[in-house]
Scaffold this motif. Structure first.
Motif: not given
Length: 783
Positions: A582-596
């Motif tokens: 696997a790979l590990t990396t750095q990320a941030r959540r995007i609260p506005q990215w939701e399901t429709d």
């Protein structure tokens, strides 16, 4: 003077020559010579993870599909009883099922294959026709040749495996029947888009019999084919996956460079418009459509295996490693996720970004009116794909090794295996390939031969590979070209070690505002905890939905670092539990990215996306192991572009082939009859009162609405409505807006009205449809 054991000749140009030689059915003139020949079924023994996939297939859906599919009941099937009905299902299934037996040696599969072969052979009429009589006249009183095409492929494999001499005259008589048909027969229905399959059979037969009329038939097929030379004649994904290669196949006879160039151009056009995400496929959830190219769109499972097969053929015809690379990308990253981890059930559509696989239609995403993502055995609902997917891994296994027309061998695609083939002056040699590729960069080949023998051995250099190293018996060898040639006298026990260093890299997909992460031939997806829920089926064939149990709405930070994490490998590396790395990396959540509204992952918006969420370390796993996955990632930064929480849209009714989200996608039409962009319609409701509703996700002040009506006068039955009005939700009560500009119903323009300002989160357009017509909306905005 005897040649040293370490003496090696290196072809600086790389690549085997295209000749008319070789030990495996040379290409007869006037067909152009080719560099590679396919080895007969059984010459290659799959091992390692590939053997595991084939074992799952034997014991899973393909290997046992005749237990549950009523299209595969022997005694009532039109392919063995011409008085009965049948179409493509048995041909699709038998093509993959037979080859599954040849590569695994499974006696049950082989026995059942022969029963079907014997039954079909017995149906041939004196004029050459075989199978269901009703197909003789099912297309404008003429024959439907399409379903016979995959069956001819099945007979070719059977002949190559068994040597059954009945196959050659059987196929010859059938193609003679085709050759007697008038020209118009060749340009009808599915067959017109898929003649490349039949052309391949005609060449195969010509190379064995020398019957020159077969080349005349090839010209008839090409002349009747949909025109892939001057453009794209179809946007049906499976037609494209099979048909784009037809011009290049005809080039083998015509020698006209425009035919060869058309195949390359068509592939580039399709992928440029609809393949702008990882996995090797393109957005073809039945048809590729303008406005539906986001990585949440999917590729039909039939399309995956057909495109793999096309790439395999094009590798042999051209020697271009680009086609082999593309086949591996599909095989490793898309095919395994098309079925559940036990290969008991499958889904119709596989997507690069997909966070819920449930049993509901998706009006904002897919074209077909049925649920396309749940894992089902789909005898009638999915129908083509579970019958057809079975050729994917067996064909792949048979293309791992290729004979070269200069009497050598080529390791074309890498996987643990053993090949036994004739080389040099005709000596039989075996080469064992030991590797965990694509999960490892090291591949070892061990030669086994009864006596010393000289032959060229070619190793494919993947397009992503740099700083490749090759050693023979521990001695470094200089390498060059796409096909690294080692030409020497080989001794039993000689070892070749190939190292393809895998670097973690990213690809930028500008059209879709995203990047993807690759390491060697594998693309990596966010690891999402998956919860499976049985939604139907039986204990043996449990139909499944998959739901996310962990967050998925992440964007990668700029200049993210990727660390490789080795894990204890499970039995199946294409599962979340079994992946060896696997790979590990750095990320941030995007609260506005939701399901429709229908729980589909939201469309990507311009990046980098603004996010002030904390940086987290996330895990990425190989894409093929992730059934739920985010693979096209947005990038995030604290000063990026603010994403909006997309409007959730509902309606009183929506046509199954239309999009709920179309009115709010920002596209302005060229006219009310514009079919180049997505649309929403209430079809086939007529004369009723209907509505479309926006949940704006927050309370807003509104005083204006603009609507662009859909009206296909002259080609369909949608018209501008008789009337319309705005409603807004006040607490629990829907109230009519107090409009100050009349509600216009004019075609080919925005119809804008203003009203006394209201404050609300929910707003509707209510329409009264024309008494005899339906209606729809191309654009709708509130301000």
């Amino acid at each position: 003077m005897p040649e040293s054991a370490h003496a090696v000749a290196v072809d600086q140009a790389g690549g085997p020559p295209a000749t008319r030689g070789g030990h495996y059915v040379p290409q007869r003139a006037p067909l152009k010579p080719v560099p590679f020949q396919k080895l007969p079924p059984g010459a290659i023994e799959p091992r390692g993870w590939l053997a595991r996939q084939l074992e799952l297939q034997v014991n899973g859906l393909c290997g046992r599909y005749d237990e549950i599919s009523d299209f595969l009941v022997y005694d009532t099937n039109g392919w063995v009883d011409p008085a009965q009905g049948a179409w493509e299902e048995l041909p699709y299934w038998l093509r993959g099922f037979g080859d599954l037996g040849y590569v695994t040696g499974d006696t049950g599969v082989l026995t059942r294959t022969q029963r079907w072969i014997d039954g079909i052979l017995a149906t041939q009429a004196p004029d050459g026709w075989f199978g269901p009589e009703r197909l003789r006249t099912s297309l404008e009183d003429g024959p439907d040749f399409w379903p016979g095409m995959p069956l001819l492929a099945a007979f070719r494999s059977w002949y190559e495996y068994s040597g059954d001499e009945r196959a050659i005259p059987f196929m010859t008589k059938y193609l003679q029947f085709q050759n007697t048909q008038p020209a118009e027969v060749f340009n009808r229905s599915w067959g017109a888009f898929r003649w490349g399959d039949n052309i391949d059979t005609a060449y195969w037969l010509y190379n064995r019999t020398g019957d020159e009329w077969l080349l005349d038939l090839v010209t008839k097929m090409h002349s009747g084919s949909a025109d892939y030379i001057t453009g794209i004649p179809t946007w049906h994904n499976v037609n494209l996956a099979q048909g784009f290669r037809e011009p290049l196949q005809y080039w083998l006879l015509s020698g006209d460079v425009q035919h060869r160039a058309a195949t390359y151009r068509n592939y580039a056009t399709v992928m440029g418009r609809y393949g702008q995400f990882p996995g090797g496929g393109f957005a073809g959830d039945e048809n590729s459509r303008p406005g539906f190219g986001d990585p949440r769109q999917g590729f039909e499972t039939c399309g995956i295996v057909e495109l793999m097969h096309s790439c395999e053929l094009l590798t042999r015809f051209t020697g271009g490693t680009v086609w082999t690379d593309r086949c591996e990308e599909l095989a490793f990253n898309s095919l395994p996720a098309s079925y559940d981890p036990q290969q008991q059930v499958m889904h119709y559509i596989t997507c690069a970004n997909s966070v819920q696989l449930d049993d509901r239609p998706k009006h904002g995403q897919f074209e077909n009116p049925f649920a396309m993502q749940a894992y089902k055995y789909g005898v009638h609902q999915y129908r083509c794909c579970p019958h057809n997917y079975g050729m994917g891994w067996p064909y792949y296994a048979q293309e791992l090794w290729l004979a070269t027309t200069d009497n050598g061998l080529a390791a074309s695609m890498y996987a643990a295996s053993k090949v036994t083939a004739r080389v040099g002056a005709g000596d039989l040699v075996s080469i064992v390939q030991d590797t965990e590729y694509p999960f490892s960069d090291k591949i070892t080949f061990t030669v086994r031969t009864a006596r010393d023998v000289r032959f060229p051995f070619y190793l494919r250099r993947p397009g992503w590979a740099q700083d490749v190293s090759v050693e023979v018996n521990g001695q470094p060898v200089r390498t060059a070209g796409e096909w690294m040639k080692v030409d020497r006298t080989w001794h039993s026990g000689d070892r070749v070690e190939l190292v393809l260093p895998m670097r973690t890299t990213t690809r930028v997909w500008n059209d879709n505002h995203s990047i993807s992460v690759d390491r060697g031939p594998l693309t990596y997806s966010l690891k999402i905890d998956e919860r499976y829920e049985r939604i139907g089926g039986t204990e043996d064939w449990p139909e499944l939905a998959a739901y996310p149990e962990s967050p998925w709405n992440y964007g990668l930070v700029p200049d993210a670092q990727f660390d490789v994490v080795r894990r204890d490998a499970g039995e199946d590396p294409f599962t979340t539990e079994g992946v060896p790395l696997a790979l590990t990396t750095q990320a941030r959540r995007i609260p506005q990215w939701e399901t429709d509204t229908e729980d589909v992952v939201g469309l990507l918006q311009p990046d980098p996306a603004r996010s002030s969420e904390p940086v987290e370390t996330v895990t990425l796993i190989p894409m093929g192991a992730a059934r739920l996955r985010i693979t096209s990632f947005p990038q995030v930064s604290s000063d990026g572009e603010e994403w909006i929480r997309r409007t959730r849209i509902t309606a009183s009714h929506v046509n199954d082939g239309d999009s709920l989200e179309a009115p709010d996608d920002g596209r302005l039409p060229a006219s009310s009859a514009d079919t180049s962009i997505p649309r929403f319609t209430w079809w086939d409701r007529r004369g009723t009162t209907e509505w479309i509703q926006y949940d704006l996700r927050e309370v807003r002040d509104l005083s204006q609405a603009s609507v662009y009506w859909f009206d296909d006068t002259g080609s369909g039955e949608s018209r501008v409505p008789d009337s319309w009005r705005i409603l807004w939700l006040d607490g629990d009560t829907w109230r009519a807006a107090d409009n100050t500009i009349p509600y216009a119903v004019t075609a080919d323009q925005l119809n804008t009205t203003t009203f006394t300002p209201v404050r609300t989160q929910y707003v509707r357009v209510e329409v009264a449809l024309h008494p005899t017509c339906s209606g729809g909306v191309l654009h709708l905005a509130f301000d």
